[in-house]
Design a protein around this motif. Structure first.
Motif, PDB file in Angstrom:
ATOM      1  N   GLY A  93     -28.353  54.310  32.531  1.00 17.22           N
ATOM      2  CA  GLY A  93     -27.055  54.037  31.940  1.00 17.22           C
ATOM      3  C   GLY A  93     -26.273  55.282  31.574  1.00 17.22           C
ATOM      4  N   THR A  94     -26.721  56.447  32.031  1.00 17.35           N
ATOM      5  CA  THR A  94     -26.051  57.696  31.664  1.00 17.35           C
ATOM      6  C   THR A  94     -25.308  58.344  32.824  1.00 17.35           C
ATOM      7  OG1 THR A  94     -28.006  59.037  32.154  1.00 17.35           O
ATOM      8  CG2 THR A  94     -27.815  58.170  29.909  1.00 17.35           C
ATOM      9  N   VAL A  95     -25.373  57.740  34.003  1.00 22.07           N
ATOM     10  CA  VAL A  95     -24.764  58.351  35.186  1.00 22.07           C
ATOM     11  C   VAL A  95     -23.251  58.169  35.150  1.00 22.07           C
ATOM     12  CG1 VAL A  95     -24.579  58.267  37.704  1.00 22.07           C
ATOM     13  CG2 VAL A  95     -26.828  58.076  36.600  1.00 22.07           C
ATOM     14  N   ASN A  96     -22.540  59.265  35.265  1.00 23.80           N
ATOM     15  CA  ASN A  96     -21.082  59.263  35.366  1.00 23.80           C
ATOM     16  C   ASN A  96     -20.732  59.240  36.851  1.00 23.80           C
ATOM     17  OD1 ASN A  96     -18.355  60.075  35.638  1.00 23.80           O
ATOM     18  ND2 ASN A  96     -18.415  61.154  33.676  1.00 23.80           N
ATOM     19  N   PHE A  97     -20.424  58.064  37.385  1.00 20.97           N
ATOM     20  CA  PHE A  97     -20.281  57.913  38.823  1.00 20.97           C
ATOM     21  C   PHE A  97     -19.101  58.687  39.382  1.00 20.97           C
ATOM     22  CE2 PHE A  97     -23.102  54.390  37.900  1.00 20.97           C
ATOM     23  CZ  PHE A  97     -23.995  54.446  38.961  1.00 20.97           C
ATOM     24  N   ASP A  98     -17.990  58.742  38.655  1.00 19.18           N
ATOM     25  CA  ASP A  98     -16.848  59.515  39.141  1.00 19.18           C
ATOM     26  C   ASP A  98     -17.220  60.981  39.296  1.00 19.18           C
ATOM     27  OD1 ASP A  98     -15.235  57.298  39.218  1.00 19.18           O
ATOM     28  OD2 ASP A  98     -14.344  57.645  37.243  1.00 19.18           O
ATOM     29  N   GLN A  99     -17.896  61.517  38.309  1.00 18.47           N
ATOM     30  CA  GLN A  99     -18.316  62.918  38.347  1.00 18.47           C
ATOM     31  C   GLN A  99     -19.346  63.156  39.442  1.00 18.47           C
ATOM     32  OE1 GLN A  99     -19.494  64.995  34.576  1.00 18.47           O
ATOM     33  NE2 GLN A  99     -21.498  65.001  35.556  1.00 18.47           N
ATOM     34  N   VAL A 100     -20.298  62.235  39.545  1.00 17.89           N
ATOM     35  CA  VAL A 100     -21.363  62.374  40.538  1.00 17.89           C
ATOM     36  C   VAL A 100     -20.791  62.355  41.952  1.00 17.89           C
ATOM     37  CG1 VAL A 100     -23.282  61.111  41.596  1.00 17.89           C
ATOM     38  CG2 VAL A 100     -23.292  61.556  39.139  1.00 17.89           C
ATOM     39  N   LEU A 101     -19.912  61.411  42.240  1.00 16.31           N
ATOM     40  CA  LEU A 101     -19.341  61.326  43.584  1.00 16.31           C
ATOM     41  C   LEU A 101     -18.528  62.562  43.924  1.00 16.31           C
ATOM     42  CD1 LEU A 101     -18.283  57.565  43.653  1.00 16.31           C
ATOM     43  CD2 LEU A 101     -20.244  58.622  44.785  1.00 16.31           C
ATOM     44  N   PHE A 102     -17.817  63.087  42.944  1.00 16.08           N
ATOM     45  CA  PHE A 102     -17.052  64.315  43.180  1.00 16.08           C
ATOM     46  C   PHE A 102     -17.987  65.474  43.483  1.00 16.08           C
ATOM     47  CE2 PHE A 102     -15.302  68.306  41.515  1.00 16.08           C
ATOM     48  CZ  PHE A 102     -14.159  68.410  42.286  1.00 16.08           C
ATOM     49  N   GLN A 103     -19.052  65.619  42.709  1.00 17.22           N
ATOM     50  CA  GLN A 103     -19.984  66.731  42.901  1.00 17.22           C
ATOM     51  C   GLN A 103     -20.743  66.610  44.217  1.00 17.22           C
ATOM     52  OE1 GLN A 103     -20.255  69.408  41.203  1.00 17.22           O
ATOM     53  NE2 GLN A 103     -18.980  68.906  39.434  1.00 17.22           N
ATOM     54  N   GLN A 104     -21.051  65.389  44.619  1.00 12.70           N
ATOM     55  CA  GLN A 104     -21.766  65.199  45.883  1.00 12.70           C
ATOM     56  C   GLN A 104     -20.939  65.667  47.076  1.00 12.70           C
ATOM     57  OE1 GLN A 104     -24.332  61.176  44.720  1.00 12.70           O
ATOM     58  NE2 GLN A 104     -22.916  61.126  46.402  1.00 12.70           N
ATOM     59  N   THR A 105     -19.654  65.448  46.993  1.00 10.66           N
ATOM     60  CA  THR A 105     -18.800  65.723  48.155  1.00 10.66           C
ATOM     61  C   THR A 105     -18.122  67.088  48.104  1.00 10.66           C
ATOM     62  OG1 THR A 105     -16.968  64.543  47.063  1.00 10.66           O
ATOM     63  CG2 THR A 105     -18.354  63.281  48.568  1.00 10.66           C
ATOM     64  N   THR A 106     -18.112  67.733  46.941  1.00 14.46           N
ATOM     65  CA  THR A 106     -17.469  69.049  46.827  1.00 14.46           C
ATOM     66  C   THR A 106     -18.391  70.031  46.103  1.00 14.46           C
ATOM     67  OG1 THR A 106     -16.368  68.353  44.777  1.00 14.46           O
ATOM     68  CG2 THR A 106     -15.126  68.137  46.834  1.00 14.46           C
TER      69      THR A 106
END
Length: 246
Positions: free
Chosen positions: A190-203
């Motif tokens: 329950g701690t995953v920030n999906f917006d941040q994670v997706l941004f970091q994965q792709t950039t």
């Protein structure tokens, strides 16, 4: 304007990820001085099928991932502030012990030299997480690991689809199940920030090569083994999709 503690925590995690996260890469085999720019170049013909640069790098990536995620799993088991975070720690330990065992089994067959230490970048992942406590530890560790697992997941699929080497294919099968399991348990914290994670994965940031390359082992040094933990009694096979269709 004063910054709230929660916002400061978010900024810290985002900043730490921005500074340290990048795609896991290992451009040259330990002990090999030159490589081509083509990952599909065949570097050896083995009795298990041709071995490409991409195949070789994948084996090293899996090994290197375990060298930081296993100890971070141990830290999560001790410092995780929720049962879900401690459960994620168990899955990291068990999953990477299994992957590490297979890496150490197939590497001599394919003449691949394995590192005994994670990359400097990966070691910083552990240090960044371990410096936190309580809920902030959970958030920092879970988001760092969710990004790195998300980055390696497409690589696993590509290797599995393209490799002609049966041992590498076997490792890709196990890695697929294990990484999907880890992604699942990390999201359950329950701690995953999906917006941040997706941004970091792709950039991911561009880091110097020496920061994303595992150091070569000392000549004659024994291969470090990640200790199996059957006492933890968890399974890291590919999880059942949720919700299930019944």
């Amino acid at each position: 304007m004063p910054v709230s503690r929660s916002l400061a925590g978010t900024v810290f995690v985002g900043g730490a990820l921005s500074l340290t996260l990048a795609a896991l890469v290992y451009p040259s085999m330990l002990g090999i001085q030159t490589t081509s720019s083509s990952p599909n170049r065949i570097i050896a013909n083995t009795r298990y099928g041709p071995l490409t640069e991409a195949d070789r790098d994948f084996v090293v990536k899996v090994r290197s991932a375990g060298l930081w995620e296993y100890p971070l799993g141990e830290i999560a088991l001790k410092k995780g502030s929720t049962p879900e975070m401690r459960e994620a720690g168990k899955h990291l330990i068990v999953g990477h012990a299994g992957l590490d065992e297979l890496c150490r089994k197939i590497a001599p067959e394919l003449n691949i030299t394995l590192p005994n230490q994670a990359t400097p970048q990966q070691q910083q992942f552990v240090a960044t997480s371990d410096a936190q406590s309580g809920k902030q530890f959970d958030t920092t560790a879970a988001n760092i690991m969710r990004v790195t697992h998300g980055q390696i997941f497409p690589t696993i699929a590509k290797i599995r689809a393209n490799t002609e080497n049966t041992l590498v294919r076997q490792l890709a099968d196990l890695a697929n199940d294990t990484v999907l399991d880890h992604i699942t348990v990390l999201e359950k914290t329950g701690t995953v920030n999906f917006d941040q994670v997706l941004f970091q994965q792709t950039t991911p940031p561009k880091l110097p090569q020496n920061q994303v390359t595992p150091p070569a082992p000392q000549p004659g040094a024994p291969v470090v083994a990640l200790t199996p933990r059957p006492d933890l009694n968890v399974h890291t096979a590919s999880p059942t999709p949720s919700p299930t269709v019944g």
